[in-house]
Motif scaffolding. Structure first.
Motif, short mmCIF file in Angstrom:
data_model
loop_
_atom_site.label_atom_id
_atom_site.label_comp_id
_atom_site.label_asym_id
_atom_site.label_seq_id
_atom_site.Cartn_x
_atom_site.Cartn_y
_atom_site.Cartn_z
N LYS A 122 25.34 2.31 -4.63
CA LYS A 122 24.60 3.51 -4.24
C LYS A 122 23.12 3.20 -4.18
CE LYS A 122 24.08 5.26 -8.98
NZ LYS A 122 24.34 6.40 -9.89
N PHE A 123 22.38 4.08 -3.46
CA PHE A 123 20.93 3.96 -3.40
C PHE A 123 20.32 4.58 -4.65
CE2 PHE A 123 21.79 3.58 1.17
CZ PHE A 123 20.97 2.53 1.50
N GLY A 124 19.35 3.88 -5.20
CA GLY A 124 18.61 4.45 -6.32
C GLY A 124 17.53 5.39 -5.83
N ALA A 125 16.78 5.94 -6.76
CA ALA A 125 15.68 6.84 -6.40
C ALA A 125 14.66 6.08 -5.57
CB ALA A 125 15.03 7.41 -7.65
N PRO A 126 14.21 6.64 -4.44
CA PRO A 126 13.25 5.93 -3.60
C PRO A 126 11.87 5.90 -4.23
CG PRO A 126 13.67 8.11 -2.71
CD PRO A 126 14.62 7.93 -3.85
N HIS A 127 11.09 4.91 -3.85
CA HIS A 127 9.69 4.81 -4.27
C HIS A 127 8.81 4.99 -3.04
CE1 HIS A 127 10.94 3.31 -8.21
NE2 HIS A 127 11.77 2.49 -7.58
N TYR A 128 7.70 5.70 -3.22
CA TYR A 128 6.84 6.05 -2.09
C TYR A 128 5.43 5.52 -2.31
CZ TYR A 128 10.50 9.35 -0.75
OH TYR A 128 11.69 9.91 -0.36
N MET A 129 4.79 5.16 -1.19
CA MET A 129 3.37 4.84 -1.18
C MET A 129 2.74 5.57 0.00
SD MET A 129 3.18 0.73 -2.03
CE MET A 129 4.15 0.29 -0.59
N LEU A 130 1.60 6.22 -0.23
CA LEU A 130 0.83 6.84 0.84
C LEU A 130 -0.43 6.01 1.03
CD1 LEU A 130 1.15 10.65 -0.03
CD2 LEU A 130 2.55 9.28 1.53
N LEU A 131 -0.64 5.58 2.25
CA LEU A 131 -1.77 4.71 2.57
C LEU A 131 -2.72 5.41 3.51
CD1 LEU A 131 0.22 1.41 3.29
CD2 LEU A 131 -0.64 2.25 1.10
N SER A 132 -4.02 5.30 3.24
CA SER A 132 -5.05 5.87 4.11
C SER A 132 -5.74 4.74 4.87
CB SER A 132 -6.08 6.65 3.29
OG SER A 132 -6.72 5.80 2.35
N VAL A 133 -6.30 5.07 6.01
CA VAL A 133 -6.96 4.07 6.84
C VAL A 133 -8.40 3.89 6.37
CG1 VAL A 133 -7.66 3.44 9.17
CG2 VAL A 133 -5.50 4.64 8.80
N ASN A 134 -8.78 2.66 6.14
CA ASN A 134 -10.15 2.33 5.76
C ASN A 134 -10.95 2.10 7.05
OD1 ASN A 134 -12.56 1.02 4.94
ND2 ASN A 134 -11.55 0.29 3.07
N GLY A 135 -11.84 3.04 7.37
CA GLY A 135 -12.59 2.97 8.62
C GLY A 135 -13.53 1.79 8.70
N LYS A 136 -14.04 1.33 7.58
CA LYS A 136 -14.99 0.22 7.58
C LYS A 136 -14.31 -1.11 7.91
CE LYS A 136 -18.10 2.36 4.20
NZ LYS A 136 -18.76 2.21 2.89
N THR A 137 -13.16 -1.32 7.32
CA THR A 137 -12.47 -2.60 7.52
C THR A 137 -11.29 -2.48 8.48
OG1 THR A 137 -11.04 -2.18 5.60
CG2 THR A 137 -13.11 -3.35 5.20
N ASN A 138 -11.02 -1.26 8.94
CA ASN A 138 -9.89 -1.01 9.84
C ASN A 138 -8.58 -1.51 9.21
OD1 ASN A 138 -8.70 0.03 12.15
ND2 ASN A 138 -8.85 -1.91 13.26
N SER A 139 -8.45 -1.25 7.92
CA SER A 139 -7.25 -1.64 7.18
C SER A 139 -6.80 -0.45 6.34
CB SER A 139 -7.52 -2.87 6.30
OG SER A 139 -8.54 -2.57 5.36
N TYR A 140 -5.84 -0.68 5.47
CA TYR A 140 -5.28 0.41 4.68
C TYR A 140 -5.72 0.32 3.23
CZ TYR A 140 -2.13 1.38 8.58
OH TYR A 140 -1.62 1.70 9.81
N ASP A 141 -5.79 1.50 2.59
CA ASP A 141 -6.02 1.60 1.16
C ASP A 141 -4.90 2.44 0.56
OD1 ASP A 141 -8.41 0.14 1.03
OD2 ASP A 141 -9.57 1.88 1.69
N ILE A 142 -4.59 2.18 -0.70
CA ILE A 142 -3.56 2.96 -1.39
C ILE A 142 -4.15 4.31 -1.79
CG2 ILE A 142 -2.03 3.08 -3.38
CD1 ILE A 142 -1.91 0.05 -3.36
N TYR A 143 -3.51 5.39 -1.36
CA TYR A 143 -3.98 6.73 -1.68
C TYR A 143 -3.19 7.32 -2.85
CZ TYR A 143 -4.87 11.75 -1.11
OH TYR A 143 -5.18 13.07 -1.33
N LYS A 144 -1.87 7.35 -2.74
CA LYS A 144 -1.00 7.80 -3.82
C LYS A 144 0.27 6.96 -3.80
CE LYS A 144 -2.52 12.65 -3.96
NZ LYS A 144 -2.10 14.08 -3.81
#
Length: 281
Positions: A122-144
């Motif tokens: 069976k599948f276990g409880a899923p894990h989530y990450m919310l990523l925001s866009v870093n405008g200066k580096t045009n990359s992602y940062d971890i938000y939650k």
């Protein structure tokens, strides 16, 4: 059969089911085309124009019913196909989705990452990450995130996230899978009657009850893959100081002694511990 082989079997089964549904849809479409083109309900000679008019009405009614049936089947097919596609992505372990968070302090457009692991059928409880866009580096940062705290998320983000989003997600998923596998292997050991562990499952206490060997308690120090060290104590019958004491009363008390035999078996790969313990009678 390994976890990878199980995933391959599941994916093959889902692909076969999708193929069968596609064939069924094609057959139904062909049947509907036949109903539209044929004069299945024809006026018989000698019955007059009224019967011919009724036959045309019946034919038109059948055509409308056929259209409704095909529309319904098409919707069901698309719905089923979406479910199968979603299951295929779930088997891959990682899915991405867009998120709009009004309270994100100007970071309302977020990228959501869902990581799932399959264990014990069976599948276990899923894990989530919310990523925001870093405008200066045009990359992602971890938000939650809901990833367990003992997963080194910050160090993985520093190493991968600003360079390669895919590599970062794979690294996080690998750590989660190792954590799940470690807990699964420990919890499924034979002859274990109780298990206690810290949040990271680095310090583990196992209580064994071997049918012939007796009861033991093992204290383990683990990393993600291996048992690094162990201390094992065994419960044995306490010897009476007075030799004249009846044997019936000697068996009522036990004492714990260091069990070097089990201690020597414990260190090593966690997923092979069950094999090492199989030598205990």
């Amino acid at each position: 059969m390994s976890s990878v082989d199980k995933y391959r079997v599941d994916i093959t089964s889902l692909k076969s089911e999708l193929t069968l549904l596609s064939r069924k849809r094609a057959q139904l479409a062909s049947r509907l085309a036949y109903l539209k083109s044929t004069k299945a309900v024809c006026p018989r000679p000698g019955l007059g124009a009224t019967h011919g008019l009724m036959s045309d009405e019946l034919l038109e009614r059948d055509r409308e019913r056929g259209k409704l049936l095909l529309s319904h089947l098409s919707e069901k097919y698309d719905e089923q196909q979406n479910i199968h596609l979603q299951n295929l992505y779930r088997l891959a372990g990682v899915t991405a989705f867009k998120v709009r968070d009004p309270s994100a302090n100007g970071k309302g457009d977020l990228l959501g990452i869902r990581i799932e692991c399959f264990a014990l059928k069976k599948f276990g409880a899923p894990h989530y990450m919310l990523l925001s866009v870093n405008g200066k580096t045009n990359s992602y940062d971890i938000y939650k995130y809901t990833v367990p705290l003992h997963i080194p998320l910050a160090s993985l983000a520093k190493k991968y996230l600003h360079k390669d989003l895919g590599a970062f997600v794979r690294a996080v998923r690998r750590e989660i899978i190792l954590d799940v596998n470690k807990r699964t292997h420990l919890s499924c050991l034979s002859n274990v009657v109780a298990i206690e562990a810290d949040d990271a499952c680095e310090l583990v206490k196992l209580e064994f009850a071997f049918p012939k060997y007796g009861a033991c308690i093992a204290y383990l120090r683990c990393n993600m893959v291996d048992i690094k060290s162990a201390v094992v104590t065994k419960f044995v019958q306490k010897q009476a100081d007075d030799p004249d004491v009846d044997d019936e009363f000697q068996g009522e008390e036990t004492e714990t002694v260091r069990d070097e035999k089990l201690e020597a078996l414990m260190p090593g790969r966690i997923d092979q511990l069950c094999v090492r313990l199989a030598t205990i009678e």
